[in-house]
Design a protein around this motif. Structure first.
Motif, PDB file in Angstrom:
ATOM      1  N   GLN A   3     -56.711 -42.350 -56.164  1.00  0.00           N
ATOM      2  CA  GLN A   3     -56.590 -42.020 -57.583  1.00  0.00           C
ATOM      3  C   GLN A   3     -55.713 -40.784 -57.769  1.00  0.00           C
ATOM      4  O   GLN A   3     -55.722 -39.892 -56.938  1.00  0.00           O
ATOM      5  CB  GLN A   3     -57.981 -41.663 -58.139  1.00  0.00           C
ATOM      6  CG  GLN A   3     -58.987 -42.769 -58.023  1.00  0.00           C
ATOM      7  CD  GLN A   3     -58.958 -43.628 -59.264  1.00  0.00           C
ATOM      8  OE1 GLN A   3     -58.964 -43.114 -60.371  1.00  0.00           O
ATOM      9  NE2 GLN A   3     -58.911 -44.928 -59.083  1.00  0.00           N
ATOM     10  N   THR A   4     -54.996 -40.741 -58.869  1.00  0.00           N
ATOM     11  CA  THR A   4     -54.312 -39.494 -59.196  1.00  0.00           C
ATOM     12  C   THR A   4     -54.802 -39.025 -60.558  1.00  0.00           C
ATOM     13  O   THR A   4     -55.292 -39.821 -61.363  1.00  0.00           O
ATOM     14  CB  THR A   4     -52.780 -39.673 -59.275  1.00  0.00           C
ATOM     15  OG1 THR A   4     -52.513 -40.794 -60.111  1.00  0.00           O
ATOM     16  CG2 THR A   4     -52.194 -39.908 -57.906  1.00  0.00           C
ATOM     17  N   GLN A  65     -49.518 -43.507 -53.623  1.00  0.00           N
ATOM     18  CA  GLN A  65     -50.039 -42.343 -54.333  1.00  0.00           C
ATOM     19  C   GLN A  65     -49.052 -41.175 -54.274  1.00  0.00           C
ATOM     20  O   GLN A  65     -48.810 -40.482 -55.269  1.00  0.00           O
ATOM     21  CB  GLN A  65     -51.376 -41.928 -53.706  1.00  0.00           C
ATOM     22  CG  GLN A  65     -52.029 -40.788 -54.464  1.00  0.00           C
ATOM     23  CD  GLN A  65     -53.169 -40.138 -53.698  1.00  0.00           C
ATOM     24  OE1 GLN A  65     -53.456 -40.511 -52.562  1.00  0.00           O
ATOM     25  NE2 GLN A  65     -53.805 -39.167 -54.319  1.00  0.00           N
TER      26      GLN A  65
END
Lengths: 228, 228
Positions: A3-4, A65
């Motif tokens: 996740q960012t 990512q």
């Protein structure tokens, strides 16, 4: 899938330190893919070849990512990675493995050190204190795989055990040298160092890093039943 | 994720032809991973290196399905693959690329031929006529990638174009030889040949196969603007 934190990362455009940080992580992940893929071709049987090939493939997952984080700060991941690209070729040239087990120990030691370096330098926080990167250094299972494969062999063969312990000491010396060189050439990486005590001088920083990385190495060699 | 038809496959245990068939597909997929991973390390820039590395990783996806099919017929995929494992090493030794473009054309030609061979030998049907394999030979995008990368270079450089056309003819000769050898050493594979006309004699089979594979090769060279 990692996740960012888009909203936060967008508030910090074009930070040179972030560029160096994503470059380091991208470079290490790609290098891990390349070295594991090469190791796989040398594996003594097809099952091991497939297992190691799959672990190699897993190393690429983090690049998505990193590309996203790079884009958010207005940078290009591949340009960021380029400044790191000669380091591991030097390492490989200086540590030619004599057989399959030396090859395995070389990768085990070197990527253990580099993964620890990634962890030590992963305090990439946005201004609000939330992390910018999650799970870049996912556990590929490689350490457990090597322990399961090599551990019993080492336990049963004292001569091999002595030779690989010696080899491990040579390899870790080179690997620590690489880590030190990466930091010396990219000093902005220090801002991501996850340390409680403050940095005082360049010499202190280097000694602190060496201590962090040596501890992880000793633990990994211990898992194999080898003296670090 | 590819699908298998469990209920049907389970009714056909330990078929020697199925073992040879999954062995072939598993071997080609693993070989494609290994050769693309090696090519990636020679790529002229990091973006191409990452792109080719990702395509390499994609080649491994089919192994899950092949493992399942092998298990269903009471076989071990890795044992099934083992009988194929020396063939490509010979090919590599006989076609050392002189530069990056020759390396790219070598992989483009050889894996084009092998992928066509996989397609030709994919009529793996259970007794009820349903296919036992789906999507093993997923399009990795490699052909389009090479056409986009190399096509404009070839179009702009007549000397390179002539050299690569010549090189392609040498490589395809070796690749067709490999395909022929694979079938000669694993004659049960013929039962998966997807042909309308019946096989009449060994010579006819070989000629038919050569024609099938040569057609695909000519089409691929045409896409690059090279004379097959």
């Amino acid at each position: 899938m990692p996740q960012t934190h888009d909203d936060v990362a967008e508030t910090t455009p074009a930070r040179a330190d972030v560029v160096e940080m994503v470059g380091l992580h991208g470079f290490v992940q790609l290098a891990a893919f390349a070295r594991l893929a090469t190791d796989a071709e040398h594996a003594p049987d097809l099952r091991a070849q497939v297992t190691i090939s799959r672990m190699a493939a897993g190393e690429l997952a983090a690049l998505d990512q990193l590309e996203t984080v790079a884009r958010r700060v207005g940078a290009d991941l591949y340009e960021a990675m380029a400044s790191y690209s000669t380091v591991l070729a030097d390492f490989d040239r200086r540590t030619p493995p004599g057989d399959w087990w030396e090859r395995v120990v070389r990768t085990y030691v070197a990527y253990g050190v580099l993964a620890d370096l990634q962890r030590v330098l992963s305090r990439a926080v946005a201004p609000d204190g939330r992390p910018m990167l999650d799970d870049v250094i996912a556990d590929s299972g490689y350490e457990d795989f090597v322990v399961a494969m090599l551990g019993p062999v080492v336990a049963a063969d004292q001569q091999l055990s002595a030779r690989l312990a010696l080899w491990g000491r040579r390899v870790v010396g080179e690997a620590l040298g690489i880590a030190q060189r990466l930091l010396a050439e990219h000093p902005l990486l220090w801002s991501f160092a996850d340390r409680q005590d403050g940095a005082r001088s360049e010499g202190d920083d280097a000694a602190w890093l060496r201590k962090q990385l040596s501890g992880g190495h000793a633990r990994r060699m211990g898992r194999l039943g080898l003296t670090a």
